[in-house]
Design a protein around this motif. Structure first.
Motif, PDB file in Angstrom:
ATOM      1  N   TYR A   1      34.532  41.736  40.705  1.00  0.00           N
ATOM      2  CA  TYR A   1      34.441  40.268  40.930  1.00  0.00           C
ATOM      3  C   TYR A   1      33.924  39.320  39.810  1.00  0.00           C
ATOM      4  CZ  TYR A   1      29.917  40.704  42.986  1.00  0.00           C
ATOM      5  OH  TYR A   1      28.517  40.656  43.123  1.00  0.00           O
TER       6      TYR A   1
ATOM      7  N   TRP B   1      35.614  33.303  49.056  1.00  0.00           N
ATOM      8  CA  TRP B   1      36.020  34.043  47.656  1.00  0.00           C
ATOM      9  C   TRP B   1      36.610  33.132  46.669  1.00  0.00           C
ATOM     10  CZ3 TRP B   1      34.189  39.004  46.657  1.00  0.00           C
ATOM     11  CH2 TRP B   1      33.525  39.573  47.748  1.00  0.00           C
TER      12      TRP B   1
ATOM     13  N   VAL C   1      39.647  39.082  41.844  1.00  0.00           N
ATOM     14  CA  VAL C   1      38.950  40.375  42.443  1.00  0.00           C
ATOM     15  C   VAL C   1      40.059  41.613  41.973  1.00  0.00           C
ATOM     16  CG1 VAL C   1      38.310  41.653  44.267  1.00  0.00           C
ATOM     17  CG2 VAL C   1      37.628  39.081  44.230  1.00  0.00           C
TER      18      VAL C   1
END
Length: 201
Positions: free
Chosen positions: A138, A165, A169
């Motif tokens: 990430y 998030w 990723v």
């Protein structure tokens, strides 16, 4: 009268044809041609112990076999896409052939500035251990850089993740608990990933 040195012929290790040429490295294996030495090198290299000086009638020993790049399937959670998708990732073999060393995934191009951090997920749903741990890569600076929320992660967690998030990723799947290489990741790995994204604080 000078004594003459007569070479004793030996059978070629591959075809058993009589020959007086040997491996230049160990001088202990006989080959009738460079091609036969090359074809037997994968086996012979394990027993080939170098000697101090080379004699005549030697065949040049092939260079060590170079590890090859491998490709595996990985899961990409792209920030602007609604769903995760499967991509192909190339992995570079370790620079030093240490036992148990894992290849390095070449994924820098997916991250802004090439900067990526990683974490290994070893537990799945309800905390059961994963037989094939998941390796998440990430962007550590994406949140600080006000990057957009990752829509693919938002969707698989139904927006219920306690931490938003951001940034890309990438998830690779180890080929076993010893983490010595990767196997193909796929949609079967999404439930464990969803649980991780939901639980992450």
């Amino acid at each position: 009268m000078n004594p003459t040195v007569s070479l004793i012929n030996h059978p070629c290790t591959v075809c058993f044809k009589s020959t007086s040429m040997w491996c230049s490295r160990c001088q202990n294996a006989w080959y009738c041609s460079p091609e036969h030495l090359q074809s037997d090198w994968a086996r012979h290299r394990r027993e080939c112990v170098p000697v101090a000086s080379a004699r005549s009638n030697t065949l040049a020993t092939p260079p060590p076999i170079q590890p090859q790049l491998v490709t595996v399937s990985a899961i990409l959670f792209a920030p602007q896409e609604d769903r995760p998708r499967i991509i192909t990732v190339t992995c570079e073999p370790p620079h030093t052939p240490a036992q148990g060393a894992c290849p390095t995934p070449l994924i820098q191009g997916y991250f802004p500035g090439g900067q990526a951090d990683n974490v290994v997920l070893t537990q799945g749903l309800n905390g059961e251990p994963l037989r094939f741990p998941l390796h998440l890569w990430y962007s550590p600076g994406a949140l600080a850089a006000n990057a957009p929320i990752n829509q693919a992660i938002f969707r698989i967690t139904s927006g219920a993740a306690s931490k938003p998030w951001c940034g890309p990723v990438i998830v690779l799947k180890y080929n076993g608990s010893r983490r010595q290489g990767y196997s193909d990741a796929g949609s079967n790995d999404l439930p464990a990933l969803s649980a991780y994204f939901l639980a992450y604080k």
